[in-house]
Design a protein around this motif. Structure first.
Motif, PDB file in Angstrom:
ATOM      1  N   GLN A 160       0.823  -1.210   0.000  1.00 45.95           N
ATOM      2  CA  GLN A 160       0.000   0.000   0.000  1.00 45.95           C
ATOM      3  C   GLN A 160       0.857   1.259   0.000  1.00 45.95           C
ATOM      4  O   GLN A 160       0.550   2.240  -0.684  1.00 45.95           O
ATOM      5  CB  GLN A 160      -0.940  -0.010   1.207  1.00 45.95           C
ATOM      6  N   ASN A 161       1.937   1.213   0.780  1.00 49.15           N
ATOM      7  CA  ASN A 161       2.839   2.360   0.838  1.00 49.15           C
ATOM      8  C   ASN A 161       3.474   2.617  -0.520  1.00 49.15           C
ATOM      9  O   ASN A 161       3.611   3.766  -0.964  1.00 49.15           O
ATOM     10  CB  ASN A 161       3.908   2.115   1.898  1.00 49.15           C
ATOM     11  N   GLN A 217       2.981   5.817  -2.571  1.00 43.65           N
ATOM     12  CA  GLN A 217       4.148   6.578  -3.020  1.00 43.65           C
ATOM     13  C   GLN A 217       4.091   6.816  -4.531  1.00 43.65           C
ATOM     14  O   GLN A 217       4.439   7.902  -5.022  1.00 43.65           O
ATOM     15  CB  GLN A 217       5.432   5.810  -2.645  1.00 43.65           C
TER      16      GLN A 217
END
Length: 276
Positions: A89-90, A94
């Motif tokens: 998810q990060n 990003q």
């Protein structure tokens, strides 16, 4: 007794004393080994029971620790899965942030270009407005000039036609009057101002002073330079000097030194018998 016997006697005495001391020491340290054994056996059994209890607790703790370790391993696996999910998810976030930053940079560049274009267009619009304003002013001036010239042309044409007609009438009248005056012996060299009455139709101010427009003009015998008297009923208001005379109207300037009241529209005017 010889010397050797004495020595042996002393040695035996010393040995006796030593044995007596040893016996006393042994007696003083004598213990009941059966009681000691029983005490030690009791302690041993208690220690064995404590050891068994401790071993059972140890095994229970080992089992509990293994259970906790298994749960911890499961929790670690779950946390690892969540961590991987969060990392994914990060990374996606990003990526979105990077895309948003690129979009923002493009938007900023577009806004800057738009602002520059707006400023350029604003300058062009300002210039065009100024040009349009000047062109409109010039067009209005030309229109007013043309309208004024057309009006003056029509007015002059009408006045010329009226003057020609009036001139013909006056010439005929003059010939008739001259003939009649000659027959009656009247001197025609002097000036004659006919008695004419009219109304004040308009008032306006100018750099020359207060001007009035009256309802009688050149066709009625009004001439530039002639003075007219202004009154309202029986009240005398002042005098005006004729500045321009058209066929059916005339414009005069109020002579302030003769003014004796407030002049208004529809006031009466009349000529004098001679030019003042």
């Amino acid at each position: 007794m010889n010397l050797l016997g004495k020595i042996f006697t002393v040695l035996i005495l010393l040995a006796s004393v030593a044995l007596m001391i040893i016996a006393m020491f042994v007696y003083s340290t004598h213990r009941n080994w059966q009681d000691a054994y029983n005490q030690l056996n009791t302690k041993f059994q208690a220690a064995t029971a404590a050891n068994a209890n401790a071993e059972a607790q140890y095994l229970a703790q080992i089992s509990q620790l293994k259970s906790e370790q298994s749960a911890a391993v499961q929790d670690v696996a779950k946390l690892e899965t969540e961590r991987n999910l969060i990392v994914s998810q990060n990374q996606a976030i990003q990526k979105e942030v990077d895309e948003l930053r690129r979009d923002q940079a493009q938007s900023v560049a577009l806004v800057k270009a738009t602002e520059e274009n707006i400023n350029r267009l604003t300058q062009e619009v300002t210039g065009l407005r100024d040009s349009i304003r000047v062109a409109q002013q010039e067009r209005d001036e030309q229109f007013h000039t043309t309208l004024k010239a057309t009006s003056e042309l029509h007015s002059v044409g009408g006045q010329l036609q009226q003057l020609e007609e009036r001139s013909s009438q006056i010439v005929a009248q003059l010939a008739d009057v001259t003939a009649k005056a000659t027959e009656g012996g009247v001197d025609l060299q002097g000036e004659f101002v006919p008695r004419v009455r009219g109304k004040v139709s308009k008032l306006r101010r100018s750099t020359e002073g207060l001007l009035i427009e009256i309802t009688v003009g050149a066709d009625d015998g009004i001439r530039p330079g002639q003075n007219i008297e202004i009154f309202r009923g029986d009240r005398y208001l002042g005098r005006a000097e004729i500045m321009r005379a058209d066929p059916d109207r005339a414009v005069g300037r109020i002579l302030r030194e003769f003014q004796q009241g407030q002049i208004q529209e529809n006031d009466d005017v009349a000529t004098k018998l001679r030019v003042g």
